[in-house]
Design an enzyme around this catalytic site. Structure first.
Site, PDB file in Angstrom:
ATOM      1  N   GLU A 193       3.962  23.333  -8.795  1.00 31.93           N
ATOM      2  CA  GLU A 193       4.195  23.548  -7.070  1.00 31.93           C
ATOM      3  C   GLU A 193       3.455  24.845  -6.656  1.00 31.93           C
ATOM      4  O   GLU A 193       2.785  24.852  -5.444  1.00 31.93           O
ATOM      5  CB  GLU A 193       5.678  23.607  -6.863  1.00 31.93           C
ATOM      6  N   LYS A 211      -7.548  22.875  -4.295  1.00 35.99           N
ATOM      7  CA  LYS A 211      -6.382  22.324  -3.744  1.00 35.99           C
ATOM      8  C   LYS A 211      -6.436  21.181  -3.094  1.00 35.99           C
ATOM      9  O   LYS A 211      -5.276  20.418  -3.092  1.00 35.99           O
ATOM     10  CB  LYS A 211      -5.565  23.600  -2.940  1.00 35.99           C
ATOM     11  N   GLU A 249      -8.221  35.573  -5.439  1.00 34.83           N
ATOM     12  CA  GLU A 249      -8.329  35.220  -6.919  1.00 34.83           C
ATOM     13  C   GLU A 249      -8.756  36.158  -7.649  1.00 34.83           C
ATOM     14  O   GLU A 249      -9.673  37.263  -6.834  1.00 34.83           O
ATOM     15  CB  GLU A 249      -9.253  33.830  -6.921  1.00 34.83           C
ATOM     16  N   VAL A 270      -0.681  24.745  -5.004  1.00 39.95           N
ATOM     17  CA  VAL A 270      -1.212  24.754  -3.875  1.00 39.95           C
ATOM     18  C   VAL A 270      -0.078  25.317  -2.772  1.00 39.95           C
ATOM     19  O   VAL A 270       1.322  24.872  -2.655  1.00 39.95           O
ATOM     20  CB  VAL A 270      -1.149  22.933  -3.307  1.00 39.95           C
TER      21      VAL A 270
END
Ligand code: NAI
Ligand SMILES: N[C@@H](CC=O)C(=O)O
Ligand code: NA
EC number: 1.1.1.3
Length: 432
Positions: free
Chosen positions: A129, A205, A190, A132
């Site tokens: 979960e 995603k 990131e 995304v």
């Protein structure tokens, strides 16, 4: 739960997300035990540099990831990121029957098929979960709540870092570099922030969303991807002038042509009306619209990045897989039976906003309009500003194939009366 065998958890990675996973596991231990029906015990935390993690119990830290994965843990939670060695660790865990919870969209967008196959063979769970839209419950609704419906479209803002940058540029005129630095400091970006700004993160995603929504295997390579590096202050100003704002959108659509379904999946910046619900989604927030035949339109909104929000989604998955372990059950498996093909971007139906620097003399507009007509692209609105030597022409098109729009822009750029194609951006969303 006294007497119940604990569910032992290996945590791989203890950075922005991992640190918050440890905090929530520790602070909520009693509640989690009650919810799962057994104690949830952190058995080890794999990191690269143990002496840098004073915030977590030192006795749990290890650099030997393989040994931790191979130990008697029931669940492996991976919040390291990247394809390898995460892929090898998770395959090893799944093959040994350990359930996996991961936030790693880059890995899932490339290798979810292989990971699901390993999970199926061993009867283990694979939950993701957090991969995304961070905290927002979105994948569970797609995998479970909407499993009885036919989804036609999933569209929205799925990258917090780029949304933080674009919102800053739009509201305060903040610079690109300083806003990116701030997003990194806040733990949204990131490890390599080019994954965010070049659209790779959003494309991963989008691949995951399209796979789940359309019951097909869609990988990152199937997604048409454009990032925000080319979005200038002039583009933002042009959008404002038209009552629009710029957002990086992920758009996954089911296209039905002569009774045959295919998938269109793309990530690119687009101008949307300021009255559109996505225009008010700012900072690191994400929002995703889902359209399904029976359910109609739904909107999912919340924090898409950051340590605590992402850890909330990880913990939700951990509770789910731990509950399954307690009752010897399993969560949903991969559903890719439809195997729909992915259409090339050239076939996608889009609208363009084009800003041209042109010579301000009679006949310019008719020459430009002729190129649109030649490519069967219809013009929705034209605005001309300025006079001799300093004229600009702004054109918004009706929907046409992306291939036709690209050829139109290429040909217009070659007209002698066009000094420069200043900006080209797709337009999404209806004016309301
Ligand atoms: N930060 C965020 O807002 C979100 C992150 N994610 C995903 O969660 C995952 C983790 O992200 P962050 O916590 O932000 O990253 P981070 O860079 O802060 O943390 C990564 C951790 O993994 C450890 N690590 C790296 N290589 C290792 C190795 N070979 N062996 C052992 N440990 C190793 C690092 O030491 C660090 O503790 C990534 O897949 C990311 O895409 C997902 C949603 C939101
Ligand atoms: N880098 C990502 C983190 C969450 O997925 C983002 O900015 O959205
Ligand atoms: Na989520």
């Amino acid at each position: 739960m006294p007497g119940r065998k604990p569910i032992k958890v290996a945590l791989l990675g203890c950075g922005t997300v991992g640190t918050e996973v440890v905090r929530l596991l520790t602070d909520q231990a009693a509640d989690l035990t009650a919810r799962v029906g057994a104690p949830v015990e952190l058995a080890g935390i794999a990191v690269r540099k143990p002496n840098k993690h004073r915030e977590v119990p030192a006795e749990l830290l290890t650099t030997d990831v393989d040994a931790l994965v191979e130990s008697d843990v029931d669940v492996v939670v991976e919040v390291v990121g990247g394809i390898e060695p995460a892929r090898t660790w998770l395959l090893k865990a799944l093959k040994a029957g350990k359930s996996v919870v991961t936030a790693n969209k880059a890995l899932l967008a490339e290798h979810s098929g292989e990971l699901f196959e390993a999970a199926d063979a061993a009867g283990a769970d694979l939950y993701f979960e957090a991969a995304v839209a961070g905290a927002i419950p979105l994948l569970r609704p797609l995998r479970e709540s909407l499993a009885g419906d036919r989804i036609t479209r999933v569209m929205g803002i799925v990258n917090g870092t780029t949304n933080f940058i674009l919102s800053g540029m739009d509201s305060t005129g903040a610079g690109y570099a300083e806003t990116l630095e701030e997003a990194t400091r806040l733990g949204y970006a990131e490890a390599d922030p080019t994954a965010d700004v070049d659209g790779f993160d959003a494309a991963s995603k989008a691949a995951i969303l399209a796979s789940l929504a359309f019951h097909s295997r869609v990988t990152a390579a199937d997604v048409h991807r454009e990032g925000i590096a080319g979005v200038s202050a002039a583009d933002i100003a042009a959008a404002k002038g038209l009552g629009r704002t710029v957002k990086l959108l992920a758009i996954c659509e089911r296209v039905t042509d002569n009774g045959t379904d295919s998938i269109s999946v793309r990530v690119h910046p687009a101008m949307i009306p300021r009255s559109h619900p996505l225009a008010g989604v700012n900072g690191a927030f994400n929002a995703v619209f889902v359209e399904a035949d029976a359910a109609g339109e739904m909107m999912f909104y919340g924090k898409g990045a950051g340590g605590a929000p992402t850890a909330s989604a990880v913990l939700g998955d951990l509770v789910a897989v731990a509950r399954n372990k307690v009752v010897s059950g399993r969560g949903p498996r991969e559903s890719a039976y439809a195997a729909l093909p992915v259409r090339p971007m050239g076939h996608a139906s889009t609208k363009y906003h084009i800003s041209l620097d042109v010579a301000d003399k009679p006949g310019v507009l008719s020459q430009v309009a002729a190129v649109f007509a030649e490519h069967d692209v219809s013009i929705a609105a034209v605005r001309q500003e300025g006079r001799v030597d300093d004229a600009s022409l702004v054109i918004v098109t009706h929907a046409a194939t992306d291939a036709a729009l690209r050829s139109t822009v290429d040909k217009i750029g070659g007209l002698p009366v066009v000094r420069e194609v200043v900006s080209v951006m797709r337009v999404e969303g209806e004016e309301s």
